[in-house]
Design an enzyme around this catalytic site. Structure first.
Site, PDB file in Angstrom:
ATOM      1  N   GLY A  24      20.260  61.309 -23.914  1.00  0.00           N
ATOM      2  CA  GLY A  24      20.027  62.156 -25.091  1.00  0.00           C
ATOM      3  C   GLY A  24      19.325  63.448 -24.726  1.00  0.00           C
ATOM      4  N   SER A  50      16.299  57.056 -23.541  1.00  0.00           N
ATOM      5  CA  SER A  50      15.051  56.365 -23.248  1.00  0.00           C
ATOM      6  C   SER A  50      13.899  57.361 -23.189  1.00  0.00           C
ATOM      7  CB  SER A  50      15.197  55.640 -21.912  1.00  0.00           C
ATOM      8  OG  SER A  50      13.939  55.358 -21.380  1.00  0.00           O
ATOM      9  N   ILE A  56      15.209  66.356 -18.945  1.00  0.00           N
ATOM     10  CA  ILE A  56      14.764  67.347 -17.963  1.00  0.00           C
ATOM     11  C   ILE A  56      14.040  68.513 -18.651  1.00  0.00           C
ATOM     12  CG2 ILE A  56      16.936  68.630 -17.824  1.00  0.00           C
ATOM     13  CD1 ILE A  56      16.280  68.548 -14.672  1.00  0.00           C
ATOM     14  N   ALA A  61      18.263  79.504 -20.726  1.00  0.00           N
ATOM     15  CA  ALA A  61      19.098  80.711 -20.753  1.00  0.00           C
ATOM     16  C   ALA A  61      20.560  80.287 -20.782  1.00  0.00           C
ATOM     17  CB  ALA A  61      18.826  81.558 -19.514  1.00  0.00           C
ATOM     18  N   LYS A  89      20.191  87.493 -25.419  1.00  0.00           N
ATOM     19  CA  LYS A  89      20.297  87.806 -23.991  1.00  0.00           C
ATOM     20  C   LYS A  89      21.532  88.676 -23.788  1.00  0.00           C
ATOM     21  CE  LYS A  89      21.422  85.523 -19.619  1.00  0.00           C
ATOM     22  NZ  LYS A  89      21.694  84.251 -18.947  1.00  0.00           N
ATOM     23  N   PRO A 107      25.398  92.673 -16.673  1.00  0.00           N
ATOM     24  CA  PRO A 107      25.467  92.626 -18.131  1.00  0.00           C
ATOM     25  C   PRO A 107      26.634  91.768 -18.608  1.00  0.00           C
ATOM     26  CG  PRO A 107      26.503  94.635 -17.343  1.00  0.00           C
ATOM     27  CD  PRO A 107      26.108  93.840 -16.114  1.00  0.00           C
ATOM     28  N   VAL A 204      18.721  51.594 -20.438  1.00  0.00           N
ATOM     29  CA  VAL A 204      19.922  50.886 -19.952  1.00  0.00           C
ATOM     30  C   VAL A 204      19.573  50.254 -18.606  1.00  0.00           C
ATOM     31  CG1 VAL A 204      22.297  51.152 -19.122  1.00  0.00           C
ATOM     32  CG2 VAL A 204      21.513  52.450 -21.124  1.00  0.00           C
ATOM     33  N   LEU A 352      24.363  67.108 -16.298  1.00  0.00           N
ATOM     34  CA  LEU A 352      23.815  66.931 -14.951  1.00  0.00           C
ATOM     35  C   LEU A 352      24.374  65.690 -14.277  1.00  0.00           C
ATOM     36  CD1 LEU A 352      20.088  67.890 -15.659  1.00  0.00           C
ATOM     37  CD2 LEU A 352      21.897  69.339 -14.727  1.00  0.00           C
ATOM     38  N   THR A 363      24.501  78.633 -15.968  1.00  0.00           N
ATOM     39  CA  THR A 363      25.843  78.105 -16.223  1.00  0.00           C
ATOM     40  C   THR A 363      25.886  76.612 -16.562  1.00  0.00           C
ATOM     41  OG1 THR A 363      25.974  77.977 -13.814  1.00  0.00           O
ATOM     42  CG2 THR A 363      27.181  79.758 -14.879  1.00  0.00           C
TER      43      THR A 363
END
Ligand SMILES: Cc1cc2nc3c(=O)[nH]c(=O)nc-3n(C[C@H](O)[C@H](O)[C@H](O)COP(=O)(O)OP(=O)(O)OC[C@H]3O[C@@H](n4cnc5c(N)ncnc54)[C@H](O)[C@@H]3O)c2cc1C
Length: 527
Positions: A24, A50, A56, A61, A89, A107, A204, A352, A363
């Site tokens: 989550g 959990s 993280i 950005a 941004k 830019p 889990v 991730l 990105t």
């Protein structure tokens, strides 16, 4: 829930009636919200996360396509910014990357205007050549960034969303956001829960797979609860609980191209009006980020542990950050690369869990978005089709590789040799795909877009020129444009971009007017 078929790899599930999302963080809730938005109404969606593991929590950005994701969900931009203490941004300022003391701006948006015959920058290159030979006024063409509205507006601290169409300079404006990722997660959670997503708190501990063909049947939590499903989305972050742990998808490691593997994050109080851009300052063995939000500034230092120790990074981060620290510096570890298979049988890794390319061009959330978008396009409503899975894995790999090449460019095209880190990246082997792109550009300045390239030729141009990669000449076809027309039109265009930018509202005023959060710009900053 329908039972997974046992016909082996040709039919991996009889249909998707129930989805289990493990994780989550930003990725898990983006998935939950998007699937809740598009799935048939009788689809059951469960998200397990959990608190013990936590998220993280960095990722502040973004790049412009997030606008489309929020639009897909039907989120109002001003509500989103208010709730997430967001700012606008317009690009990234790179300091000390090419050489110490140098800075350039990447830019969003476009340089000038491409025509059906020529890319704009070819006209700029020709005028530059004329100017160098003394055949055009010395102040023309000037920096190429002077022809990009986002770059000029960012320097002036101004902002407006795009407006008008056709030839209107303001129609070339492009923006993304800086925002508080934790708040975005909460906003998406509310959205998803309102649309029927069930959230389960728990750890889990076990993954049950079909004994014959290995599809995931359920996950079991420490408390004993079993969550069964037809499709499992692994959003468990760097743990890659399902895609690696259960499905055994190995990791394609890119640390030889991108040696940074650690970061320290440090939020500080904001200092004055927030800039409408991210700053990335190269340092001895990595770089520092500075991301201005409404109520605070996100700072961090990304580095390679092979070249510098944590103590020195900590010291340099604290010394370089503006404002008062709002929390203790938080160390993070990561590995750059991706899962060889993002999607295996009835398990898809997004965020991730699927891969990570260091945050230099913001990105990661975008790659999550691409993972979700492509999954939705291939939604396995009637079962997982191996050909579609193979396609998904091919295009996702390509997405990651194109981003990788772009990030590697920032490091490899440097003149810095003041530390062992910069000597390494300046001399390292680079991917063939990047080498080819550079070789083509060095010839006559052509930027050939690759399929699945997230970054436009304008972005490539910004970073190649910024990193000192100059073409030997320009496209010969541009010689057809009469010199006097070129000089006249380029002068007019530069002036029009400058005037348009100067007439925009100050970024801070725009936020105050449309999207100030209660504890953000409304009260925190008089600057
Ligand atoms: C230094 C750094 C800077 C970054 N900056 C940017 C940026 O500027 N822009 C950008 O786009 N991205 C950035 N990112 C990436 C961004 O942080 C992530 O893309 C984003 O936060 C999504 O993470 P995630 O949801 O995939 O994983 P996480 O946030 O790690 O979430 C994982 C989830 O899985 C759950 N979980 C794990 N194990 C279990 C278990 N056993 N049982 C139950 N639940 C479990 C956790 O509780 C958590 O909810 C950055 C990353 C780093 C490392």
């Amino acid at each position: 829930m329908s039972a997974p078929s046992d016909t082996g790899s040709t039919q991996l599930g009889a249909g998707v009636n129930s989805v289990v999302i493990v994780g989550g963080g930003t990725s898990g809730w983006m998935c939950a919200a998007a699937i809740a938005r598009m799935a048939p109404p009788d689809t059951s969606i469960t998200l397990v996360e959990s608190e013990e593991v936590g998220v993280i929590g960095v990722g502040e950005a973004t790049i412009p396509p997030l606008i489309e994701f929020n639009e897909f969900l039907g989120l109002d931009e001003n509500d989103f910014l208010r709730e997430c203490q967001g700012t606008f941004k317009l690009g990234i300022e790179f300091v000390d990357w090419f050489k110490l003391g140098d800075r350039y701006f990447h830019p969003f948006g476009f340089y000038g205007r491409d025509t059906p015959e020529f890319a704009f920058h070819q006209l700029w290159l020709r005028l530059k050549a004329l100017s160098d030979e003394g055949e055009a006024p010395a102040d023309l063409p000037g920096e190429i960034s002077q022809y990009n509205l986002c770059a000029v507006a960012a320097r002036l601290g101004r902002f407006s969303p795009p407006q008008g169409g056709g030839d209107a300079i303001l129609s070339t404006m492009r923006h993304a956001y800086h925002f508080d990722a934790m708040r975005y997660g909460r906003m998406l959670r509310r959205y998803a829960e309102q649309r029927g997503v069930r959230r389960v708190e728990g750890l889990v501990e076990r993954v049950e797979q079909h004994p014959d063909h290995g599809t995931i049947q359920s996950v079991t939590l420490r408390c004993g609860e079993v969550l069964a499903g037809d499709l499992f989305i692994d959003c468990s972050g760097f743990r890659s609980l399902l895609i690696e742990g259960a499905m055994g998808s190995d990791f394609v490691d890119w640390s030889h191209y991108l040696p940074c593997d650690r970061a320290i994050a440090l939020p500080t109080t904001g200092s004055g009006a927030p800039d409408p851009f991210t700053r990335a300052t190269a340092d001895r063995a990595g770089w520092r980020w500075r991301i201005p939000l409404q109520a605070r500034t996100g700072n961090g230092y990304v580095y390679s542990s092979a070249f510098v120790d944590e103590g020195e990074v900590h010291r340099r981060l604290v010394e370089g950050a503006e404002g008062e620290a709002l929390a203790d510096p938080r160390p993070l570890r990561f590995r750059t690369g991706h899962r060889r298979a993002f999607w295996k049988k009835n398990c898809v890794a997004i965020g991730l869990a699927g891969g990570f390319i260091e945050p230099l061009e913001s990105t990661s959330i975008h790659l999550t978005q691409m993972g979700i978008q492509r999954l939705i396009n291939l939604w396995p409503g009637r079962g997982c089709n191996p050909a579609e899975i193979a396609h998904y894995n091919r295009v996702m790999t390509s997405d990651y590789e194109r981003v990788r090449d772009f990030i590697v460019l920032h490091y490899s095209a440097t003149e810095r040799d003041d530390t062992a880190f910069w000597r390494y990246v300046g001399n390292m082997e680079i991917p063939d795909t990047l080498a080819e792109k550079l070789e083509i550009f060095r010839g006559s300045g052509r930027v050939i877009p690759s399929p699945e390239d997230l970054f436009t030729p304008h972005s490539w141009l910004a970073v190649m020129l910024g990193q000192g990669v100059g073409p030997r000449t320009y496209d010969a076809l541009v010689d057809r444009v009469p010199e006097s027309t070129l000089i006249h039109n380029m002068g007019l265009l530069r002036e029009a971009v400058g005037k348009t930018a100067a007439a925009l509202p100050a970024h801070q005023d725009y936020i105050r007017r449309y999207c100030a959060s209660d504890n953000g710009l409304r009260e925190s900053s008089g600057g």
